[in-house]
Design an enzyme around this catalytic site. Structure first.
Site, PDB file in Angstrom:
ATOM      1  N   ALA A  67       0.859  -1.181   0.000  1.00 27.02           N
ATOM      2  CA  ALA A  67       0.000   0.000   0.000  1.00 27.02           C
ATOM      3  C   ALA A  67       0.899   1.235   0.000  1.00 27.02           C
ATOM      4  O   ALA A  67       2.064   1.167   0.398  1.00 27.02           O
ATOM      5  CB  ALA A  67      -0.882  -0.005   1.252  1.00 27.02           C
ATOM      6  N   GLY A 106       0.523  -5.142   0.745  1.00 26.10           N
ATOM      7  CA  GLY A 106      -0.555  -5.106  -0.246  1.00 26.10           C
ATOM      8  C   GLY A 106      -0.133  -5.721  -1.572  1.00 26.10           C
ATOM      9  O   GLY A 106      -0.979  -6.224  -2.321  1.00 26.10           O
ATOM     10  N   GLU A 109      -0.666  -9.276  -1.167  1.00 20.84           N
ATOM     11  CA  GLU A 109      -2.117  -9.504  -1.104  1.00 20.84           C
ATOM     12  C   GLU A 109      -2.736  -9.497  -2.498  1.00 20.84           C
ATOM     13  O   GLU A 109      -3.632 -10.300  -2.798  1.00 20.84           O
ATOM     14  CB  GLU A 109      -2.763  -8.458  -0.181  1.00 20.84           C
ATOM     15  CG  GLU A 109      -2.339  -8.679   1.267  1.00 20.84           C
ATOM     16  CD  GLU A 109      -2.807  -7.586   2.211  1.00 20.84           C
ATOM     17  OE1 GLU A 109      -2.487  -6.408   1.945  1.00 20.84           O
ATOM     18  OE2 GLU A 109      -3.494  -7.904   3.186  1.00 20.84           O
ATOM     19  N   GLU A 129       3.847  -5.565   7.300  1.00 20.41           N
ATOM     20  CA  GLU A 129       3.004  -4.559   7.958  1.00 20.41           C
ATOM     21  C   GLU A 129       3.333  -4.372   9.437  1.00 20.41           C
ATOM     22  O   GLU A 129       3.302  -3.252   9.949  1.00 20.41           O
ATOM     23  CB  GLU A 129       1.518  -4.922   7.809  1.00 20.41           C
ATOM     24  CG  GLU A 129       0.932  -4.628   6.430  1.00 20.41           C
ATOM     25  CD  GLU A 129       1.108  -5.779   5.447  1.00 20.41           C
ATOM     26  OE1 GLU A 129       1.940  -6.680   5.705  1.00 20.41           O
ATOM     27  OE2 GLU A 129       0.411  -5.774   4.418  1.00 20.41           O
TER      28      GLU A 129
HETATM   29  N1  3HC Z   1       4.628   3.477   0.092  1.00 17.11           N
HETATM   30  C1  3HC Z   1       5.127   4.674  -0.243  1.00 17.11           C
HETATM   31  N2  3HC Z   1       6.439   4.894  -0.487  1.00 17.11           N
HETATM   32  C2  3HC Z   1       7.250   3.841  -0.403  1.00 17.11           C
HETATM   33  C3  3HC Z   1       6.801   2.555  -0.053  1.00 17.11           C
HETATM   34  C4  3HC Z   1       5.413   2.387   0.191  1.00 17.11           C
HETATM   35  N3  3HC Z   1       4.896   1.192   0.496  1.00 17.11           N
HETATM   36  N4  3HC Z   1       7.865   1.718  -0.037  1.00 17.11           N
HETATM   37  C5  3HC Z   1       8.930   2.451  -0.366  1.00 17.11           C
HETATM   38  N5  3HC Z   1       8.567   3.733  -0.589  1.00 17.11           N
HETATM   39  C6  3HC Z   1       9.425   4.831  -1.032  1.00 17.11           C
HETATM   40  C7  3HC Z   1      10.463   5.194   0.012  1.00 17.11           C
HETATM   41  O1  3HC Z   1       9.957   6.119   0.937  1.00 17.11           O
HETATM   42  C8  3HC Z   1      11.567   5.779  -0.847  1.00 17.11           C
HETATM   43  O2  3HC Z   1      11.161   7.088  -1.182  1.00 17.11           O
HETATM   44  P1  3HC Z   1      12.226   8.264  -1.375  1.00 17.11           P
HETATM   45  O3  3HC Z   1      13.103   7.834  -2.505  1.00 17.11           O
HETATM   46  O4  3HC Z   1      11.378   9.453  -1.657  1.00 17.11           O
HETATM   47  O5  3HC Z   1      12.950   8.351  -0.076  1.00 17.11           O
HETATM   48  C9  3HC Z   1      11.497   4.959  -2.122  1.00 17.11           C
HETATM   49  O6  3HC Z   1      10.190   4.364  -2.122  1.00 17.11           O
HETATM   50  C10 3HC Z   1      12.528   3.855  -2.225  1.00 17.11           C
HETATM   51  O7  3HC Z   1      12.452   3.057  -1.051  1.00 17.11           O
HETATM   52  P2  3HC Z   1      13.720   2.283  -0.490  1.00 17.11           P
HETATM   53  O8  3HC Z   1      14.845   3.252  -0.333  1.00 17.11           O
HETATM   54  O9  3HC Z   1      13.278   1.520   0.693  1.00 17.11           O
HETATM   55  O10 3HC Z   1      14.051   1.320  -1.737  1.00 17.11           O
HETATM   56  P3  3HC Z   1      14.685  -0.117  -1.757  1.00 17.11           P
HETATM   57  O11 3HC Z   1      14.849  -0.439  -3.187  1.00 17.11           O
HETATM   58  O12 3HC Z   1      15.848  -0.177  -0.824  1.00 17.11           O
HETATM   59  O13 3HC Z   1      13.568  -1.087  -1.134  1.00 17.11           O
HETATM   60  C11 3HC Z   1      11.362  -1.995  -0.796  1.00 17.11           C
HETATM   61  C12 3HC Z   1      12.367  -1.326  -1.790  1.00 17.11           C
HETATM   62  C13 3HC Z   1      11.887  -3.375  -0.424  1.00 17.11           C
HETATM   63  C14 3HC Z   1      10.021  -2.107  -1.504  1.00 17.11           C
HETATM   64  C15 3HC Z   1      11.269  -1.116   0.468  1.00 17.11           C
HETATM   65  O14 3HC Z   1      11.016   0.193   0.067  1.00 17.11           O
HETATM   66  C16 3HC Z   1      10.217  -1.514   1.453  1.00 17.11           C
HETATM   67  O15 3HC Z   1      10.415  -2.417   2.207  1.00 17.11           O
HETATM   68  N6  3HC Z   1       9.083  -0.784   1.444  1.00 17.11           N
HETATM   69  C17 3HC Z   1       8.022  -0.958   2.401  1.00 17.11           C
HETATM   70  C18 3HC Z   1       7.221  -2.160   2.114  1.00 17.11           C
HETATM   71  C19 3HC Z   1       6.056  -2.220   3.061  1.00 17.11           C
HETATM   72  O16 3HC Z   1       6.157  -2.044   4.244  1.00 17.11           O
HETATM   73  N7  3HC Z   1       4.893  -2.528   2.493  1.00 17.11           N
HETATM   74  C20 3HC Z   1       3.709  -2.696   3.284  1.00 17.11           C
HETATM   75  C21 3HC Z   1       2.947  -1.423   3.241  1.00 17.11           C
HETATM   76  S1  3HC Z   1       1.547  -1.504   4.284  1.00 17.11           S
HETATM   77  C22 3HC Z   1       0.406  -2.366   3.387  1.00 17.11           C
HETATM   78  O17 3HC Z   1       0.686  -2.841   2.321  1.00 17.11           O
HETATM   79  C23 3HC Z   1      -0.962  -2.444   4.006  1.00 17.11           C
HETATM   80  C24 3HC Z   1      -1.833  -3.385   3.289  1.00 17.11           C
HETATM   81  O18 3HC Z   1      -1.831  -4.619   3.944  1.00 17.11           O
HETATM   82  C25 3HC Z   1      -3.279  -2.872   3.260  1.00 17.11           C
END
Ligand code: 3HC
Length: 654
Positions: A67, A106, A109, A129
């Site tokens: 998400a 997400g 998912e 999450e």
């Molecule tokens: N939403 C918005 N922005 C995100 C994001 C997300 N889910 N994931 C990463 N970003 C952004 C970062 O803030 C960063 O932005 P910036 O360049 O402006 O600083 C950019 O993307 C790059 O991120 P990373 O530096 O972390 O890039 P990597 O290539 O090292 O890693 C990744 C990529 C493995 C996808 C890592 O970003 C990550 O782990 N992201 C989070 C994943 C996450 O937690 N997802 C779950 C979200 S909650 C959800 O899905 C709820 C659902 O169940 C309803």
């Protein structure tokens, strides 16, 4: 023919299959535009009789990163992620996920909503999450157990652990792993599945859990969760998937997701997530290229140096470990091998990985053997004369363009830099022990450090899998400055009326793994004592000074290793010692302080206040670039609970 479903979702038809590509840089997050586009693409396929089914894939190296975290806290536009996943799953034509990279939260998912999943070897799948203080909100806790079983799904959802393609295949999360053209394979899979009823994850039966295995896993998860709400909720939701319908499970999951998303822990953990990304951005380094580093020299192979050597080997570098004598070098090598062996025994490393690392390691009793190093990190005894002489010798040995880094905790690296002919090539790399495990590295930007040298230090730390945070020069840099303020206030609390066990209990209830006095005992009291004695001559007599720690040291109570410190340790167990209580009472009497009862709430607020005030000083003096950097240092180096966001966040400063 190219189709546009939204700004971030496009399609093309190949062999009667609609191939949908999500292109929403940087990580293909499921933003409102992406959700609308993907929803429309499914509708398009359903309505077009010439289309047999759908392939969903991501552009670039990510499938879908989850998400869009930036949307949390804002009104959400429809379709919401659960609606999208249900829509995909309900489609009567086969929908195949071609998982080209990370499918997280997400993103996983969405893949679980598809009817078949094919992964490339680069795929990483997980439900991270909980790391954001929430649970999956679009069916992850209900569909994953239907594919992987309750125990495996609960472990993934409650820890956020990612699995690679092969493990995902073994767990039944993906149906195939391919090294061939992923999309072509997925198109062929649609052809093979067309006409059959779709295999919907949500309609599969949940296999009964092995109760003993579940209890064992959940006990481990909960012990680590320490005050965080999300892991227990994730366990509960996955476990209950076996006891009710999908629809009931989804309603509970969504309600739990929303409740946690809007609560303080999730706000704090989101702050930490963005703080980590912000820390990598340093003003003045835009466009500055790090220098190429292949060989890292490490001087001093004690506990710290050998840990740094293992981290450098893990990061893929060639390592030259140097000591002053051949015997010391051999001992250092043994220490490094012992860490690698422990990693093999615990399953963190395989035998092949161990051999590859050892092939990149040489150790030597001669500093001259460091001549080929691109970067030398010194990790010798923290003494100014010793380090100054070492830097002068290294200056004469290594190439003029090589970088010299010091791992000092308390000394002034500007003094070390000034002792060389290349002060602009000197930087601090302050690791935390054990250096191969701890994520934090303070990268010390010295007065004359050149931008490309700072960029190089940051890039190396990143390659070691560390979290680098830039600090300016001050005694103790960011971490130990704040920790000293914390220590000072904890000692004031003692004099004012609290006992070590009360202070520790309050901080542990707040979320620290160990309270301050337990930490002092673990680290040993003698180094701080030696420093206090050194500073005694210059201390302002008007400044409040607590002598209790000095009395403990004079009595030989140097901490846990000595068997006695702020506590006694009969059989290694932390125990309140009446002798310490008596020492504290005597110190109060000497200063005519009348002890008063101090509640846990006051203990926590005074200790947090002291940390934040010191943080303010670091910001005012430009030692820390931003308040959130201070939070990261305390969380990753000093056990500050991440779900409280760090001392500056907790004080409303970041
Ligand atoms: N939403 C918005 N922005 C995100 C994001 C997300 N889910 N994931 C990463 N970003 C952004 C970062 O803030 C960063 O932005 P910036 O360049 O402006 O600083 C950019 O993307 C790059 O991120 P990373 O530096 O972390 O890039 P990597 O290539 O090292 O890693 C990744 C990529 C493995 C996808 C890592 O970003 C990550 O782990 N992201 C989070 C994943 C996450 O937690 N997802 C779950 C979200 S909650 C959800 O899905 C709820 C659902 O169940 C309803």
């Amino acid at each position: 023919m190219s189709l546009t479903f939204s700004a971030t979702v496009t399609g093309s038809v190949t062999d009667g299959v609609l191939v949908v590509t999500i292109d929403n840089p940087p990580v293909n997050a499921a933003s409102a535009d992406m959700r609308q586009g993907l929803f429309a693409a499914i509708d398009h396929a359903a309505a077009d009789s010439g289309i047999a089914g759908v392939v969903v894939t991501g552009a670039g190296k990510t499938f879908v990163g989850g998400a869009d975290i930036r949307e949390f806290g804002k009104p959400m536009a429809e379709p919401l992620l659960p609606q999208l996943v249900n829509h995909i799953e309900a489609c009567d034509k086969p929908v195949v996920a071609a998982i080209n990279g990370a499918a997280l939260g997400g993103g996983l998912e969405i893949a679980l909503g598809c009817h078949h999943r094919i992964a490339s070897p680069a795929a990483k799948l997980g439900l991270p999450e909980v790391k954001l203080g929430i649970v999956p909100g679009a069916g992850g806790t209900q569909r994953l157990p239907r594919l992987a079983g309750i125990v495996a799904a609960a472990e993934m959802a409650a820890t956020g652990r990612m699995v690679g393609a092969d493990e995902a295949l073994a767990l039944g999360i993906v149906d195939e792993v391919t090294t061939d053209d992923l999309v072509a394979k997925a198109v062929a899979a649609v052809g093979a599945l067309a006409g059959d009823p779709p295999r919907r994850s949500g309609e599969l039966a949940v296999q009964a859990a092995d109760a003993e295995a579940f209890d064992k896993m959940s006990a481990k998860v909960l012990a680590r969760a320490r005050g965080q709400d999300a892991p227990a909720e994730a366990l509960r939701l996955v476990r209950s998937a076996g006891e009710r319908t999908l629809a009931e499970g989804l309603v509970d999951e969504r309600a739990t997701f929303i409740r946690l998303r809007d609560a303080d822990q999730a706000k704090a953990l989101r702050h930490v997530f963005f703080a980590e990304r912000a820390a990598a951005k340093v003003d003045g380094l835009e466009g500055v290229e790090p220098r190429p580093i292949r060989t890292i020299g490490i001087v001093g192979l004690g506990l710290m140096g050998s840990g740094i050597a293992v981290a450098a080997l893990d990061g893929g570098y060639t390592v030259i470990g140097a000591e002053m004598t051949a015997e010391a070098a051999e001992k250092g090598r043994e220490r490094i091998v012992a860490v690698l062996d422990r990693n093999v025994a615990s399953g963190r490393l395989d035998a092949d990985g161990r051999e590859k690392r050892l092939a990149r390691l040489t150790t030597s009793g001669r500093l001259e053997d460091l001549a080929d190093a691109d970067l030398v990190i010194e990790a010798v005894f923290d003494d100014l004369a010793v380090k100054t002489e070492l830097f002068q010798r290294l200056d004469a040995i290594v190439r003029p363009d090589a970088v010299l880094a010091t791992n000092t905790s308390y000394l002034d690296p500007d003094v070390l830099a000034a002792a060389t002919t290349r002060p602009e090539r000197v930087v601090g790399l302050h690791f935390f022990s054990p250096a191969n495990i701890m994520r934090l590295v303070e990268v010390v930007n010295c007065a004359r450090t050149a931008p490309d040298v700072l960029a190089t230090a940051l890039a190396v730390a990143k390659k070691l899998g560390k979290l680098p945070v830039v600090s300016g020069v001050t005694e103790g840099f960011i971490g130990n400055s704040i920790f000293s303020a914390y220590r000072r206030e904890a000692e004031f609390l003692l004099e004012d009326g609290a006992l070590p066990q009360e202070i520790d209990a309050a901080m542990e209830a707040y979320g620290f793994a160990m309270g301050p006095f337990a930490v002092f005992d673990l680290a040993g009291l003698e180094i701080a004592w030696a420093r206090r004695k050194r500073q005694a001559g210059t201390r302002d007599p008007a400044e409040r000074y607590v002598e209790i720690a000095d009395r403990l040291c004079e009595a030989g109570r140097f901490g846990q290793k000595a068997g006695r410190g702020w506590y006694a340790y009969p059989d290694g167990k932390r125990t309140v010692d009446p002798e310490v209580t008596a020492l504290i009472e005597a110190a109060r009497t000497k200063k005519s302080i009348v002890a008063r009862r101090i509640e846990a709430e006051e203990i926590v607020s005074r200790l947090l206040g002291a940390m934040a005030a010191e943080g303010d000083r670091l910001l005012a003096n430009k030692i820390a670039l931003r308040a959130s950097d201070i939070d990261l240092v305390l969380i990753n180096g000093y056990g500050f609970p991440a779900h409280r966001g760090g001392p500056m966040f907790a004080a409303g400063r970041s």
